[in-house]
Design a protein around this motif. Structure first.
Motif, mmCIF file in Angstrom:
data_model
loop_
_atom_site.group_PDB
_atom_site.id
_atom_site.type_symbol
_atom_site.label_atom_id
_atom_site.label_comp_id
_atom_site.label_asym_id
_atom_site.label_seq_id
_atom_site.Cartn_x
_atom_site.Cartn_y
_atom_site.Cartn_z
ATOM 1 N N GLY A 136 0.751 -1.211 -0.050
ATOM 2 C CA GLY A 136 -0.008 0.134 0.059
ATOM 3 C C GLY A 136 0.920 1.393 -0.135
ATOM 4 N N SER A 137 2.204 1.215 0.302
ATOM 5 C CA SER A 137 2.918 2.386 0.110
ATOM 6 C C SER A 137 3.015 2.758 -1.356
ATOM 7 N N ARG A 138 3.215 3.969 -1.227
ATOM 8 C CA ARG A 138 3.584 4.816 -2.768
ATOM 9 C C ARG A 138 5.000 5.264 -2.948
ATOM 10 N N GLU A 139 5.476 5.330 -4.057
ATOM 11 C CA GLU A 139 6.779 5.600 -4.465
ATOM 12 C C GLU A 139 6.798 6.200 -5.834
ATOM 13 N N PHE A 140 7.740 7.077 -6.100
ATOM 14 C CA PHE A 140 7.618 7.543 -7.615
ATOM 15 C C PHE A 140 8.188 6.245 -8.528
ATOM 16 N N PHE A 141 7.807 6.217 -9.608
ATOM 17 C CA PHE A 141 8.259 5.332 -10.890
ATOM 18 C C PHE A 141 9.601 5.549 -11.238
ATOM 19 N N ASP A 142 10.427 4.589 -11.213
ATOM 20 C CA ASP A 142 12.061 4.332 -11.324
ATOM 21 C C ASP A 142 11.949 3.578 -12.610
ATOM 22 N N PRO A 143 12.447 3.932 -13.866
ATOM 23 C CA PRO A 143 12.675 3.138 -14.977
ATOM 24 C C PRO A 143 13.920 2.258 -14.581
ATOM 25 N N TYR A 144 14.848 2.582 -13.816
ATOM 26 C CA TYR A 144 16.103 1.660 -13.756
ATOM 27 C C TYR A 144 15.797 0.656 -13.076
ATOM 28 N N LYS A 145 14.571 0.381 -11.976
ATOM 29 C CA LYS A 145 14.234 -0.817 -11.359
ATOM 30 C C LYS A 145 13.477 -1.654 -12.173
ATOM 31 N N ILE A 146 13.079 -1.189 -13.220
ATOM 32 C CA ILE A 146 12.193 -2.055 -14.193
ATOM 33 C C ILE A 146 13.430 -2.776 -15.007
ATOM 34 N N VAL A 147 14.331 -1.880 -15.435
ATOM 35 C CA VAL A 147 15.457 -2.545 -16.420
ATOM 36 C C VAL A 147 16.215 -3.590 -15.708
#
Length: 86
Positions: A56-67
């Motif tokens: 349920g926590s929120r954080e900003f989208f990080d494209p490096y985490k996806i890669v």
């Protein structure tokens, strides 16, 4: 906006329009103290989307985490890294 001629911060926006393919807002301004006209350019910033995690926590989208997650998932597969980054 500070007037480049007299340094006053009192001005009036006369005209606003998009410039450089929508990346910049061009504003034509008139100083209320010295009546000089000048142009200012303001960059448009897109806010990053929020990601809601399982807890349920929120954080900003990080494209490096996806890669990095894709690289970890494809370690034992014959997929070139440049394909993952695309």
């Amino acid at each position: 906006m500070k007037c480049p001629f007299c340094g006053s911060i009192e001005d009036k926006v006369i005209d606003s329009r998009m410039a450089k393919e929508g990346d910049v807002i061009r504003r034509r301004r008139k100083c209320l103290k010295c009546d000089q006209r000048f142009t200012s350019y303001e960059r448009v910033e897109d806010p990053l989307p929020m990601v809601i995690k399982k807890d349920g926590s929120r954080e900003f989208f990080d494209p490096y985490k996806i890669v990095s997650g894709l690289k970890k998932a494809c370690e034992k597969r014959p997929i070139p890294i440049n394909k993952l980054e695309e």
